[in-house]
Design a protein around this motif. Structure first.
Motif: not given
Ligand code: 5GP
Length: 183
Positions: A32-45
């Motif tokens: 799996l490719s792990i993406s980069m994001t500017t969104r905030s992490p959710r509780a379980d992430e």
């Protein structure tokens, strides 16, 4: 021999995340490719497992340095696929999967026509609304925005190599396993 690139895409609420998790459990050789994001992490992430979480400045810097295979803005946040990880794994003969939204998926297909585009959808449009509502995290306003985007995405289905209807998770996972196994 080089590995293959599989792109699992489709509208929000089609079940891409759940299907992708199951595929990875059942096909341990798939990377799996792990993406980069500017969104905030959710509780379980978790950082580096769910995403590489970053700020807009660093994201745009990475983009400028040609660090993404594709990137797209999805509502208020940016998402991108780190290029090096994907290309290194493919060159090592591994099969890689991306779980990304359709704007990015079509960018990858253009750059790498040999990649395999899989569109995951639902039996009927109202299923998308039901699934978005059942997440409990979406307001009616965001559901409306997501459905407007989904209309555009559904109209581009013919650009994909395969369309898989997520009627039952088991069926969808088996169909995608068959596609991956066949290629
Ligand atoms: P979420 O914020 O719910 O994790 O993801 C929102 C959307 O962004 C989903 O449709 C997901 O597939 C997509 N997404 C995740 N990573 C990427 C990426 O690297 N590039 C693109 N274009 N979309 C992504």
């Amino acid at each position: 021999m080089k590995g293959k690139l599989f792109i699992l895409s489709g509208p929000s609420g089609a079940g891409k995340g759940t299907v992708c998790k199951r595929l990875l459990q059942e096909m341990p050789q798939l990377v799996l490719s792990i993406s980069m994001t500017t969104r905030s992490p959710r509780a379980d992430e978790k950082e580096g497992i769910s995403y590489f979480f970053t700020d807009k400045e660093n994201f745009l810097k990475t983009k400028q340095e040609d660090g993404f295979l594709e990137c797209a803005q999805h509502f208020d946040n940016y998402y991108g696929t780190p290029k090096k990880f994907v290309l290194d794994n493919i060159n090592e003969g591994k099969n890689v999967i991306l779980e990304i939204e359709p704007v990015g998926a079509l960018q990858v297909k253009e750059k790498m026509p040999e990649s395999v585009l899989i569109f995951l959808t639902v039996p009927k449009k109202s299923d998308l609304i039901d699934r978005l509502r059942s997440r409990g995290s979406e307001t009616e306003e965001t559901i409306k925005k997501r459905m407007a985007k989904a209309e555009i995405e559904l109209s581009q289905m013919e650009k994909y190599d395969y369309v898989v209807v997520n009627d039952e998770i088991e069926n969808a996972v088996n169909k995608i396993k068959e596609i991956i196994g066949r290629i």
